[in-house]
Design a protein around this motif. Structure first.
Motif, short mmCIF file in Angstrom:
data_model
loop_
_atom_site.label_atom_id
_atom_site.label_comp_id
_atom_site.label_asym_id
_atom_site.label_seq_id
_atom_site.Cartn_x
_atom_site.Cartn_y
_atom_site.Cartn_z
N ILE A 190 8.51 0.84 -12.20
CA ILE A 190 7.18 1.22 -12.00
C ILE A 190 6.39 0.09 -11.00
O ILE A 190 6.48 -1.05 -11.32
CB ILE A 190 6.25 1.05 -13.31
N VAL A 191 5.86 0.91 -9.93
CA VAL A 191 5.24 0.21 -9.04
C VAL A 191 3.70 0.33 -9.27
O VAL A 191 3.22 1.24 -9.19
CB VAL A 191 5.78 0.64 -7.69
N ILE A 192 3.13 -0.99 -9.41
CA ILE A 192 1.67 -1.08 -9.64
C ILE A 192 1.02 -1.43 -8.51
O ILE A 192 1.14 -2.62 -7.74
CB ILE A 192 1.31 -1.94 -10.63
N ILE A 193 0.27 -0.67 -7.51
CA ILE A 193 -0.36 -0.88 -6.47
C ILE A 193 -1.63 -1.27 -6.57
O ILE A 193 -2.46 -0.50 -7.10
CB ILE A 193 -0.45 0.33 -5.27
N SER A 194 -1.97 -2.61 -6.78
CA SER A 194 -3.38 -3.16 -7.24
C SER A 194 -3.45 -4.51 -6.79
O SER A 194 -2.83 -5.08 -6.34
CB SER A 194 -3.28 -3.29 -8.75
N ASP A 195 -4.71 -4.79 -6.85
CA ASP A 195 -5.25 -6.19 -6.53
C ASP A 195 -4.92 -6.98 -7.76
O ASP A 195 -5.40 -8.20 -7.57
CB ASP A 195 -6.54 -6.22 -5.95
N GLY A 196 -4.79 -6.51 -8.87
CA GLY A 196 -4.52 -7.37 -10.02
C GLY A 196 -5.88 -7.75 -10.72
O GLY A 196 -5.98 -8.48 -11.38
N ALA A 197 -6.91 -7.39 -10.06
CA ALA A 197 -8.29 -8.10 -10.48
C ALA A 197 -8.51 -7.53 -11.97
O ALA A 197 -9.26 -7.92 -12.81
CB ALA A 197 -9.33 -7.46 -9.47
N ALA A 198 -8.12 -6.36 -12.20
CA ALA A 198 -8.50 -5.82 -13.60
C ALA A 198 -7.54 -6.23 -14.82
O ALA A 198 -7.94 -6.05 -15.86
CB ALA A 198 -8.06 -4.21 -13.34
N GLY A 199 -6.82 -7.35 -14.48
CA GLY A 199 -5.95 -7.78 -15.65
C GLY A 199 -5.00 -8.69 -14.85
O GLY A 199 -4.32 -8.46 -13.74
N GLU A 200 -4.44 -9.60 -15.68
CA GLU A 200 -3.23 -10.38 -15.32
C GLU A 200 -1.91 -9.59 -15.21
O GLU A 200 -1.60 -9.34 -16.57
CB GLU A 200 -3.25 -11.73 -16.35
N ILE A 212 6.98 -3.82 -10.93
CA ILE A 212 6.65 -4.20 -9.78
C ILE A 212 5.26 -4.30 -9.29
O ILE A 212 4.66 -3.31 -9.09
CB ILE A 212 7.80 -3.50 -8.69
N HIS A 213 4.78 -5.33 -9.07
CA HIS A 213 3.38 -5.39 -8.72
C HIS A 213 3.36 -5.53 -7.36
O HIS A 213 4.01 -6.38 -6.58
CB HIS A 213 2.71 -6.58 -9.31
N TRP A 214 2.86 -4.38 -6.68
CA TRP A 214 2.59 -4.28 -5.07
C TRP A 214 1.23 -4.86 -4.86
O TRP A 214 0.31 -4.12 -5.08
CB TRP A 214 3.16 -2.81 -4.50
N PRO A 215 1.07 -6.18 -4.57
CA PRO A 215 -0.36 -6.73 -4.17
C PRO A 215 -1.03 -6.28 -3.09
O PRO A 215 -0.55 -5.67 -2.00
CB PRO A 215 0.00 -8.17 -4.15
N ILE A 216 -2.28 -5.89 -3.22
CA ILE A 216 -3.44 -5.45 -2.10
C ILE A 216 -4.48 -6.59 -1.99
O ILE A 216 -4.97 -7.04 -2.96
CB ILE A 216 -3.79 -4.14 -2.55
N GLY A 217 -4.74 -6.87 -1.01
CA GLY A 217 -5.96 -7.55 -0.66
C GLY A 217 -6.04 -8.96 -0.46
O GLY A 217 -4.90 -9.45 -0.96
N THR A 218 -6.72 -9.64 0.05
CA THR A 218 -6.54 -11.04 0.09
C THR A 218 -8.02 -11.64 0.18
O THR A 218 -8.20 -12.93 -0.38
CB THR A 218 -6.08 -11.44 1.69
N THR A 219 -9.32 -10.96 0.23
CA THR A 219 -10.31 -11.66 0.35
C THR A 219 -10.93 -11.88 -1.11
O THR A 219 -10.63 -11.43 -2.11
CB THR A 219 -11.71 -10.82 0.84
N HIS A 220 -11.64 -13.18 -1.30
CA HIS A 220 -12.34 -13.40 -2.60
C HIS A 220 -13.83 -13.53 -2.32
O HIS A 220 -14.26 -13.49 -3.49
CB HIS A 220 -11.91 -15.11 -2.73
N ASP A 221 -14.26 -13.03 -1.26
CA ASP A 221 -15.66 -13.23 -1.10
C ASP A 221 -16.42 -12.22 -1.77
O ASP A 221 -16.67 -11.00 -1.41
CB ASP A 221 -16.11 -12.95 0.50
#
Lengths: 636, 305
Positions: A190-200, A212-221
């Motif tokens: 299962i590939v999760i394309i997400s910034d992970g903001a919705a949950g740990e 498999i977490h496919w991370p997206i994004g870098t900004t914190h602002d």
């Protein structure tokens, strides 16, 4: 090496054509020239006679074959791996929640959702064609966008068709759905394309090797309104709004939040919060007429959708109270009610004798009556044998036969014992030590909640709630006690008016989360075919209608923050639509602790993941080499 | 007819070589030539020989055997010495046109051969009208039979018929041709050689032989656009039009580029050789009208000078 488009191998027949063309090319065309000697003197060593020259021709043909092979392989979109690539069943979960709308400055100001779709194309485009794919959307409600398929183009099309959603993601539900659907599949993941903001996600991926977490994004602002809750204080004729602002950035937050009611600025609050912290404040809003409350944060950041929130301020209407009592015992109740402004609408309230009550009740029920229907009727020392079927009543020192029956001798000097469970009616009411001269011994005929009772357990104060009627029953005479000299009874009376004075419950909840389908909480009147819809978004309004079928409707236009007004005839209902999850404002991406590409089998790809480009470049180089050998061979 | 396909051979058109307009154009050229000749002939073409004419040139002492009629008796009366009066001799002006009919001339559209025949006919026509005699002699491997010492315009139709019937021959042998010509024609005259001059080294030997025989030599090099920019490329089997020899050759763009440079040098070398050797030189392309070329030769060249 594997070809993602093996059909391209059919183009290898061009190689055969190249060989055929070279064989044909050996048959030289004849040409007559005026004098051959001139050409021979000029050409010198250019005549093709030697074996070496023939080998050079062979070299040219081999170069062309290499060019054809390179181009065919490039079209076939090969992938190279140092290990063997096995076919897999890959369920892709794409996160389209609010945080995925954050703009990434490092990626040409594209949103995370755009990057997620690009990642989907990259993943599906660089796996073998033997893989089986499925796409699940994790935003509104987990749902399968593309069932299992071997067609990666279908997956990409489904990914392109996903719409961003301004609500909170349900990643866990989506993972659970995907886990069910990959059961029985070959080498599933299962590939999760997400910034992970919705949950740990880290613990989940660590616990389940298939994730498999496919991370997206870098900004914190980002800073956003995490919560906006409003409660009406009828006793004070105002509202209390609780607002919280989340600072998800790495910098301290210094800004302001503006509160508007129906487009008019009501107040401006300064906001300050430490990095990662939260600012909260309860704000009193003195606007009894109600309206749509909009809170907006004055800050330009990566995620705009959480910079505003809406709430509905239901109008606060004072209660109309009828006091039905013998004239000689009216004074105390009248004074108590008179002190309840603005909770009690003195101008519209009445004091009636038992004889006047039937006529007044009938007059108020008339359609064109100038009398307002009472929100609460207090019967003191008298009550009709049968209470009206609909309404809210307080019966003091009396008991309608339908609610209770006498159970023997009156209680003499009963002690008051409060029920252990708190009730809004008894808030701040202290009856301990109160003295009652006597009380009626009553057996309740209807199910009710005893709020105070005697030592023997006989009810002294009881609340009987029926579908269309609420009745607070007091079995003792207030005037025959010391309650007139204590604060307890006026408080009980105020609580009663406040508790009993509730407008007809709206057929909408006051607030919905974005993406949530709005349905009426109760059946709409028979014969209703449509409800007029007004959407309030920012400073604009959109009007349309919602079809009503079988007394209900389903409103799905809830993808943006704002307010909604639904009207059926004269009956209108409001609801606010917000993100409803402070976690969505915390857009700081979760960095994957693993090499997601390696886990998916793409990490050891050679040639930068674009071998087709390298092959095309190699073919171009071979073209140049062939051109040089052809044009400069034999002579230079 | 357009250019032949790549690698092919351009063929000569089969239209009439001389049509009625051709004679009109010849007459126009003749008028131009007559004007030029009138202005130049008496002074521009004196003979270096001294002979019998009315124009006095010099005296010399009498030698036994001299014609007594040429003794200036008036001078003898004054000086007592016998002197012979010398007069300028008027020389006959012969025009010889040597026309290359080798196979290499059968190229272009119109073919170099057709173009050369028209030029040769024009020059001969002018010669008939303005000079003492005009001759056309074709050659390939050696000198062929032609029309010699035609006089007067009455020979025009005969000239046209001869030119019309002339056919392409074999290889070029200009040195042998020159040798035969010199042995046959003793009296110096104007010799115009019309050819493509392939095999320049051998052609030079022939031209030198003519030059040494006191002939006034004028060469006209005929080239075709095909030769300047041959549409040949790729793997070819080249066939020599004159010898029939064949060879395989790979012609690339770079080789074509070198060919064009070499062809330019070929014509330049012939021009330089002509200038060094006091030989008149003109270059004509087959896509230039013959009368335009002849007019240019008459006005700017040294053919009638």
């Amino acid at each position: 090496m594997m070809l993602l488009a093996p059909m391209a191998l059919w183009f290898l027949v061009i190689g055969g054509a190249v060989v055929a063309l070279y064989l044909l090319k050996i048959k030289r065309r004849a040409a007559t020239v005026p004098v051959l000697e001139f050409w021979l003197a000029l050409a010198g060593k250019t005549r093709v006679h030697s074996l070496f020259d023939r080998l050079k021709r062979l070299l040219s043909m081999l170069l062309w074959l290499i060019i054809v092979i390179c181009l065919v392989l490039a079209i076939g979109n090969p992938i190279f791996s140092l290990g063997r690539i096995k076919p897999r069943a890959i369920a892709v979960i794409i996160d389209n929640s609010a945080s995925m709308q954050a703009v990434e400055p490092a990626s040409e100001s594209r949103t995370r959702f755009d990057l997620a779709r690009q990642a989907l194309r990259e993943i599906s485009g660089n796996r073998p064609v033997t893989d089986e794919w499925m796409l699940i959307e994790a935003g509104r409600e987990p749902r399968v966008l593309q069932p299992w398929t071997f067609d990666t183009a279908a997956i990409r099309r489904a990914g392109d068709a996903v719409e961003p959603f301004s609500g909170a993601a349900k990643l866990h539900d989506a993972i659970e759905l995907a886990s069910q659907l990959i059961a029985g599949k070959q080498d599933p993941c299962i590939v999760i394309i997400s910034d992970g903001a919705a949950g740990e996600l880290a613990p989940l991926t660590a616990a389940d090797d298939r994730l498999i977490h496919w991370p997206i994004g870098t900004t914190h602002d980002n800073a956003g309104i995490g919560q906006l809750a409003v409660r009406a204080h009828r006793q004070n004729g105002n509202y209390h709004a609780l607002i919280s602002v989340v600072n998800a950035s790495d910098e301290p937050l210094e800004t302001q939040v503006t509160l508007e009611i129906d487009g008019r600025t009501d107040s401006v609050e300064l906001v300050s919060a430490e990095p990662g912290g939260t600012w909260e404040k309860s704000i009193v809003i003195d606007a009894p007429a109600g309206g749509v409350l909009r809170a907006s944060l004055d800050r330009a950041d990566a995620l705009a959708v959480d910079n505003e929130a809406f709430a509905i301020l239901e109008p606060i209407r004072p209660a109309v109270v009828w006091l039905v009592t013998p004239t000689d015992s009216a004074f105390f109740f009248e004074q108590a009610l008179a002190s309840m402004d603005p909770l009690v609408w003195a101008e519209e309230s009445l004091t009636l004798t038992p004889e006047q009550y039937p006529a007044a009740s009938a007059a108020a029920a008339a359609p064109d009556s100038s009398l307002k229907r009472p929100d609460l009727v207090i019967f003191n020392g008298w009550a009709p044998d049968a209470l009206p079927a609909v309404g809210r009543f307080m019966v003091v020192n009396a008991c309608p036969a339908e609610l209770g029956s006498p159970a023997g001798e009156a209680l003499a000097s009963p002690q008051i014992h409060l029920a252990p469970r708190a009730h809004p009616l008894m808030q701040h009411v202290s009856l301990q030590g109160s003295r009652l001269a006597k009380a009626k011994r009553i057996t309740l005929r209807q199910p009710g909640r005893v709020l105070a009772h005697s030592a023997e357990g006989d009810p002294l104060i009881a609340l009987i709630e029926q579908p269309e009627r609420q009745t607070l029953l007091l079995t003792f005479d207030v005037l025959d006690s010391d309650l007139p000299f204590r604060n307890a009874f006026p408080l009980l009376l105020r609580n009663t008016v406040s508790f009993m004075h509730e407008d007809a419950p709206s057929w909408l909840r006051p607030a919905y989360r974005l993406g949530e389908t709005i349905r009426p909480s109760r059946a709409l009147p028979a014969g209703t075919t449509e409800a007029k819809l007004t959407l309030l978004r920012g400073g604009t309004t959109q009007e349309s209608s919602v079809p009503v079928v079988n007394g209900s409707f389903a409103l799905t236009q809830t993808h943006h923050t704002g307010a909604v007004r639904l009207e059926i005839g004269d009956d209108a209902a409001f609801a606010a639509m917000n993100i409803g999850d402070a976690a969505e404002s915390r857009i700081a991406p979760v960095n994957a602790t693993e090499d997601h590409a390696a886990k998916l089998g793409l990490s050891r790809r050679l040639l930068g993941g674009m071998p087709w480009l390298m092959l095309a470049m190699f073919a171009s180089l071979a073209v140049v080499l062939e051109w040089l050998t052809y044009h400069f061979r034999w002579t230079e | 007819m357009g250019q032949s396909p790549v690698g092919g051979r351009p063929r000569a058109s089969k239209g009439p070589l001389f049509d009625p307009s051709f004679l009109q154009r010849l007459e126009t050229l003749n008028l131009i030539a007559r004007q030029l000749v009138r202005g130049r002939r008496s002074a521009a073409r004196p003979s270096i020989k001294k002979g019998a004419s009315i124009e006095f040139k010099d005296y010399r002492e009498y030698s036994p055997g001299d014609d007594p009629r040429s003794v200036d008796w008036m001078a003898f009366a004054r000086l007592g010495e016998l002197y012979i009066k010398l007069f300028r001799q008027e020389e006959e002006l012969d025009l010889w046109v040597l026309l290359d009919r080798s196979a290499s001339m059968d190229f272009g559209d119109p073919s170099k051969f057709d173009h050369a025949r028209r030029i040769a006919a024009a020059l001969a026509y002018i010669g008939l009208g303005n000079m003492d005699s005009a001759s056309i002699l074709p050659f390939d491997t050696d000198l062929r039979t032609g029309l010699e010492r035609m006089r007067g315009k009455g020979q025009v139709m005969r000239l046209m018929k001869f030119m019309e019937d002339m056919t392409i021959g074999a290889e070029t042998g200009f040195e042998k041709t020159a040798q035969m010509f010199v042995s046959r024609v003793r009296r110096p005259g104007i010799v115009v050689i019309i050819s493509d001059f392939y095999g320049l080294q051998k052609a030079r030997a022939g031209l030198d032989r003519l030059r040494f025989a006191k002939h006034q030599v004028h060469v006209v090099q005929v080239v075709s656009p095909w030769e300047r920019n041959p549409p040949l490329r790729g793997e070819l089997r080249l066939h020599d039009a004159e010898t029939g020899e064949e060879t395989n050759l790979t012609i690339t763009d770079s080789m074509l580029k070198r060919y064009k440079t070499a062809f330019q040098a070929f014509t330049t070398d012939l021009r330089k050789y002509a200038m060094r050797s006091s030989i008149g030189f003109d270059l004509t392309d087959t896509d230039v009208e013959f009368d335009e070329f002849v007019r240019h030769v008459l006005q700017h060249g040294r053919l009638l000078a």
